[in-house]
Design a protein around this motif. Structure first.
Motif, PDB file in Angstrom:
ATOM      1  N   THR A 256      85.781 -66.638  67.467  1.00  0.00           N
ATOM      2  CA  THR A 256      84.374 -66.684  66.597  1.00  0.00           C
ATOM      3  C   THR A 256      84.026 -67.623  65.976  1.00  0.00           C
ATOM      4  O   THR A 256      85.024 -68.038  64.639  1.00  0.00           O
ATOM      5  CB  THR A 256      83.989 -65.269  66.653  1.00  0.00           C
ATOM      6  OG1 THR A 256      84.071 -64.325  67.871  1.00  0.00           O
ATOM      7  CG2 THR A 256      82.904 -64.864  65.801  1.00  0.00           C
TER       8      THR A 256
ATOM      9  N   ARG B   6      76.151 -65.753  72.164  1.00  0.00           N
ATOM     10  CA  ARG B   6      76.091 -65.539  71.457  1.00  0.00           C
ATOM     11  C   ARG B   6      75.960 -64.271  70.811  1.00  0.00           C
ATOM     12  O   ARG B   6      75.839 -63.030  71.543  1.00  0.00           O
ATOM     13  CB  ARG B   6      74.598 -66.308  71.104  1.00  0.00           C
ATOM     14  CG  ARG B   6      74.169 -67.451  71.337  1.00  0.00           C
ATOM     15  CD  ARG B   6      73.037 -68.268  71.213  1.00  0.00           C
ATOM     16  NE  ARG B   6      72.753 -69.985  70.633  1.00  0.00           N
ATOM     17  CZ  ARG B   6      73.059 -70.614  71.589  1.00  0.00           C
ATOM     18  NH1 ARG B   6      72.766 -70.626  72.978  1.00  0.00           N
ATOM     19  NH2 ARG B   6      73.369 -72.067  71.705  1.00  0.00           N
ATOM     20  N   VAL B   7      76.540 -63.615  69.439  1.00  0.00           N
ATOM     21  CA  VAL B   7      76.753 -62.558  68.981  1.00  0.00           C
ATOM     22  C   VAL B   7      75.653 -62.397  67.937  1.00  0.00           C
ATOM     23  O   VAL B   7      76.162 -62.931  66.867  1.00  0.00           O
ATOM     24  CB  VAL B   7      77.979 -62.324  68.954  1.00  0.00           C
ATOM     25  CG1 VAL B   7      78.099 -61.225  68.557  1.00  0.00           C
ATOM     26  CG2 VAL B   7      79.101 -62.608  70.432  1.00  0.00           C
TER      27      VAL B   7
ATOM     28  N   LEU C 102      86.687 -72.957  68.740  1.00  0.00           N
ATOM     29  CA  LEU C 102      86.180 -71.790  69.043  1.00  0.00           C
ATOM     30  C   LEU C 102      88.333 -70.970  69.152  1.00  0.00           C
ATOM     31  O   LEU C 102      88.758 -70.195  68.289  1.00  0.00           O
ATOM     32  CB  LEU C 102      85.585 -71.635  70.351  1.00  0.00           C
ATOM     33  CG  LEU C 102      84.049 -71.473  69.302  1.00  0.00           C
ATOM     34  CD1 LEU C 102      83.486 -71.107  70.777  1.00  0.00           C
ATOM     35  CD2 LEU C 102      83.811 -70.656  68.229  1.00  0.00           C
TER      36      LEU C 102
ATOM     37  N   VAL D 106      80.528 -69.363  76.490  1.00  0.00           N
ATOM     38  CA  VAL D 106      80.427 -69.296  74.626  1.00  0.00           C
ATOM     39  C   VAL D 106      79.413 -68.189  75.126  1.00  0.00           C
ATOM     40  O   VAL D 106      78.719 -68.356  76.419  1.00  0.00           O
ATOM     41  CB  VAL D 106      80.011 -70.014  74.226  1.00  0.00           C
ATOM     42  CG1 VAL D 106      81.502 -71.214  74.017  1.00  0.00           C
ATOM     43  CG2 VAL D 106      78.797 -70.739  74.040  1.00  0.00           C
TER      44      VAL D 106
ATOM     45  N   HIS E 136      80.812 -66.962  69.849  1.00  0.00           N
ATOM     46  CA  HIS E 136      82.017 -66.542  70.248  1.00  0.00           C
ATOM     47  C   HIS E 136      82.797 -66.930  71.837  1.00  0.00           C
ATOM     48  O   HIS E 136      81.605 -67.477  72.884  1.00  0.00           O
ATOM     49  CB  HIS E 136      81.724 -64.873  70.911  1.00  0.00           C
ATOM     50  CG  HIS E 136      83.651 -64.235  71.257  1.00  0.00           C
ATOM     51  ND1 HIS E 136      84.073 -64.071  69.927  1.00  0.00           N
ATOM     52  CD2 HIS E 136      83.486 -63.688  72.098  1.00  0.00           C
ATOM     53  CE1 HIS E 136      85.658 -63.158  71.066  1.00  0.00           C
ATOM     54  NE2 HIS E 136      85.014 -63.183  71.838  1.00  0.00           N
TER      55      HIS E 136
ATOM     56  N   ALA F  94      76.502 -65.474  65.670  1.00  0.00           N
ATOM     57  CA  ALA F  94      78.218 -65.985  65.804  1.00  0.00           C
ATOM     58  C   ALA F  94      78.329 -66.850  67.215  1.00  0.00           C
ATOM     59  O   ALA F  94      77.485 -66.478  68.143  1.00  0.00           O
ATOM     60  CB  ALA F  94      78.788 -65.145  65.343  1.00  0.00           C
TER      61      ALA F  94
ATOM     62  N   ASP G 200      89.742 -65.302  65.984  1.00  0.00           N
ATOM     63  CA  ASP G 200      88.781 -64.286  66.579  1.00  0.00           C
ATOM     64  C   ASP G 200      87.921 -64.810  68.206  1.00  0.00           C
ATOM     65  O   ASP G 200      87.089 -63.893  68.630  1.00  0.00           O
ATOM     66  CB  ASP G 200      88.487 -62.772  66.388  1.00  0.00           C
ATOM     67  CG  ASP G 200      87.178 -63.422  65.384  1.00  0.00           C
ATOM     68  OD1 ASP G 200      86.749 -64.656  65.144  1.00  0.00           O
ATOM     69  OD2 ASP G 200      86.476 -62.520  65.047  1.00  0.00           O
TER      70      ASP G 200
END
Length: 169
Positions: free
Chosen positions: A72, A104-105, A65, A102, A117, A115, A70
């Motif tokens: 992500t 989750r987006v 990551l 991390v 992040h 995604a 970014d």
């Protein structure tokens, strides 16, 4: 995974060679030493990372990551880059998310797209681990000069090119 801690003696290898005439003893000895060293390196890395409350798989995900512009990436891309199944990656991500490293987006246009992040806490953990990791690797590799290192990489590349001979693929 079973790990060979007791490498065979020349007498044992000779016995095997008598029974299996195709055995190239120096190739086997070299292979076993390489395998043993790789296992020992992995164990040592685990011990280093455990001092920072990380497991190797989770650390690799954080590294992957961090490599992203970014911070992500899609879970499937992370699984591909890490060489693990998507199910394994899901387990790694669940643990990292639980620890706040991390998040989750959800996608803007497609809420089914997720995604992963790297959070500020995840970056902070890497900022804690990486200096220690780099110092340890520097000390590990200190006996090899730059020329030795370049030659070693070339030799490893040649072995890497032949791995399909072992796997049969």
């Amino acid at each position: 995974m079973l790990q060979l801690r007791d490498l065979p003696t020349p007498a044992i290898l000779h016995k095997f060679a008598q029974r299996y005439p195709d055995a190239d003893i120096t190739a086997v000895v070299t292979f076993l030493h390489l395998l043993r060293t790789a296992t020992d390196l992995s164990d040592a890395l685990d011990a280093c990372l455990q001092q920072h409350a990380l497991l190797q798989g989770r650390w690799w995900v954080l590294i992957l990551l961090m490599r992203e512009v970014d911070g992500t990436a899609a879970p499937s891309a992370l699984a591909d880059k890490a060489g693990v199944s998507r199910a394994t990656m899901t387990g790694l991500l669940d643990g990292l998310e639980r620890d706040g490293l991390v998040e989750r987006v959800l996608g803007n246009h497609d809420r089914r797209r997720v995604a992963i992040h790297l959070t500020a806490a995840g970056q902070a953990r890497l900022d804690e681990v990486m200096p220690d990791y780099y110092q340890r690797v520097r000390r590990l590799m200190a006996p090899l000069g730059e020329t030795d290192r370049k030659q070693f990489i070339q030799l490893l590349d040649r072995i890497q090119a032949g791995i399909s001979e072992l796997s049969g693929s």
